[in-house]
Design an enzyme around this catalytic site. Structure first.
Site, PDB file in Angstrom:
ATOM      1  N   SER A   7      12.777  12.464  80.454  1.00 15.05           N
ATOM      2  CA  SER A   7      11.713  11.189  79.982  1.00 15.05           C
ATOM      3  C   SER A   7      12.464   9.935  80.074  1.00 15.05           C
ATOM      4  CB  SER A   7      11.276  11.593  78.843  1.00 15.05           C
ATOM      5  OG  SER A   7      10.273  12.619  79.008  1.00 15.05           O
TER       6      SER A   7
ATOM      7  N   ASP B 238       3.351   3.867  77.586  1.00 16.88           N
ATOM      8  CA  ASP B 238       4.614   4.776  77.300  1.00 16.88           C
ATOM      9  C   ASP B 238       5.819   4.252  77.909  1.00 16.88           C
ATOM     10  OD1 ASP B 238       5.880   6.687  76.218  1.00 16.88           O
ATOM     11  OD2 ASP B 238       5.810   8.239  77.784  1.00 16.88           O
TER      12      ASP B 238
ATOM     13  N   HIS C  43       7.682   7.243  73.909  1.00 15.78           N
ATOM     14  CA  HIS C  43       7.921   8.476  73.193  1.00 15.78           C
ATOM     15  C   HIS C  43       9.188   8.944  72.635  1.00 15.78           C
ATOM     16  CE1 HIS C  43       8.195  10.649  77.089  1.00 15.78           C
ATOM     17  NE2 HIS C  43       8.541  11.475  76.490  1.00 15.78           N
TER      18      HIS C  43
END
Length: 469
Positions: free
Chosen positions: A218, A142, A112
């Site tokens: 992230s 992911d 993402h």
């Protein structure tokens, strides 16, 4: 003598009271104070010095088309006016982190963060910058693997065996939260085997931590006290947008397998195909199966070509463990298989009726049998439809039911979209004539009927679409 006797009696009385009275606090002998400078000044600094240079900041940019008039983005107005609204390119920027896993510039981050990006810049801890390209992207886990251009001799992190991580272990989260620069936060492993969660873009199996993770973290590193990577930070549960102490990381064992496939030249992560759908055993199912504890995954549906079927498993069997590791959800089972990778076999502990045994299951890629045979419809009926014959590979790529058969819709435009079809719909019959592959669908669509009826399966539910030409 009398005084000595009284003293002895007093000592015995105190001793008797001491033994009869429970201690409410630990004995003083069990407590101690720091005896050296090293014990007084405990620090994570050595761990940070080892791991932090291998954690980078990632800046991704993608160009998307956006309509000038905001009304054209509304679902109702968009259908009324179609493509009449003028579109202009708009730049979207993404900020995240990445972990260098190879000295020649291989970086792991989140899908993402970099998925679909047109331009990616990787900034190292020493402020060097490199352009990077995505060499493998997997939205389901992911994860994305990048290669930095012209990089060599870089600091790289060592991957730990995430199966050895325990709840309560100390961990550090390293990343670039909110773009303020590289930041380290500490915490513990709060839980393992978090599955069935849809966090970030990932679907699967996560390590939970209370180390502070915020936007920008992230793709960053979750490391143990040896400075080894135990997971890639991917998402948090929050209402405010900031850290509430519930963060999730993708285990290093899966990261290792994804990187290995990227280095083999694959641009998509290939999971072993087992051809089943499973359900976690709850208390009610455990009672029905005569189990003392609710554990394992019961097989609900199985494809005819499933390697589990060849290993002797059937619908209704309960999978208790994979390679000796307990599994209590379908996601956890798939994580165990995915982390092992393709090739070889997996040993499964299985409960069949009242008998517990083991089965050796081949770890294979989903077969392309029968051939998917793509069909692009250009005639009047369902013009704009692109469809494929369903096979195990199509089932795996699109997360269809293991028992799915017939024709799957790949994309729709024009008449096919107007008729109500959507991508991933499974076409079962047309005008009550079953279609098992795209050749049969093409033959049925050559009819000259004015009224049309499509029987489809959408997200596990059957429905009928009717229209007139």
């Amino acid at each position: 003598m009398r005084i000595i006797a009284l003293c002895i009696a007093g000592v015995l009385a105190v001793a008797a009271w001491e033994f009869a009275t429970p201690h409410l606090t630990p004995p003083l002998a069990a407590q101690s104070v720091p005896q050296s400078v090293q014990e007084i000044s405990l620090s994570f600094a050595p761990v940070v010095r080892q791991a932090a240079p291998a954690v980078a900041s990632i800046y991704a940019r993608r160009v998307v088309e956006q309509r000038v008039n905001p009304f054209f983005n509304d679902p109702l107005f968009g259908q009324l006016f179609g493509d009449q609204g003028r579109s202009v390119p708009r730049v979207q920027n993404a900020l995240g982190s990445g972990v260098i896993v190879s000295a020649d510039g291989i970086v792991v981050s989140n899908y993402h963060v970099v998925g679909g990006a047109d331009d990616i810049r990787v900034v190292l801890d020493d402020r060097r910058e490199f352009a990077a390209d995505v060499i493998l992207a997997d939205q389901e886990s992911d994860l994305a693997v990048l290669r930095m251009r012209g990089a060599s001799g870089l600091p790289a992190v060592t991957l730990a065996d995430s199966d050895l991580v325990e709840v309560g272990d100390l961990v550090l989260a390293i990343g670039n939260p909110f773009g303020v620069g590289q930041t380290v936060s500490s915490g513990i492993v709060s839980a393992l085997a978090r599955s069935g969660l849809a966090v970030g873009s990932g679907r699967g199996y996560f390590i939970q931590t209370d180390a502070a993770i915020n936007p920008g973290n992230s793709g960053g590193a979750l490391v143990d006290m040896h400075g080894h990577l135990v997971g890639i930070n991917t998402a948090i549960l929050t209402r405010s947008g900031g850290s509430n102490g519930i963060g999730f990381a993708i285990p290093a064992n899966l990261v290792d397998q994804v990187v290995a496939q990227a280095l083999q030249g694959r641009d998509r992560f290939q999971r072993p195909w087992v051809g089943i759908s499973g359900q976690a055993v709850d208390a009610a199912l455990a009672d029905a199966f005569g189990m003392s504890l609710p554990q394992g995954v019961v097989i609900r549906e199985m494809h005819d070509s499933s390697p589990m079927r060849r290993a002797g498993l059937t619908v209704g069997d309960v999978i208790l463990a994979v390679n000796g590791e307990p599994v209590n959800s379908a996601q956890e089972m798939m994580f165990r298989l995915s982390a092992q990778g393709l090739g070889g076999t997996a040993s499964m502990t299985v409960l069949q009726g009242e008998r517990q045994g083991t089965a050796s299951v081949e770890l294979i890629a989903p077969p392309e049998v029968p051939a998917r045979e793509t069909l692009s419809v250009s005639g009047v009926v369902l013009r704009g439809l692109v469809a494929e014959t369903i096979n195990p590979a199509v089932i795996a790529e699109n997360n269809l039911s293991p028992g799915a058969a017939g024709v799957m819709v790949v994309s729709v435009q024009d008449v096919a979209e107007w008729a109500g079809l959507r991508p991933r719909d499974v076409v079962l019959a047309v005008n009550r004539q079953p279609v098992g592959n795209t050749r049969e669908l093409d033959r049925v669509l050559r009819d000259t009927a004015r009224y049309w009826e499509l029987e489809i399966e959408r997200e596990g539910r059957r429905t009928v679409l009717r229209f007139r030409l």
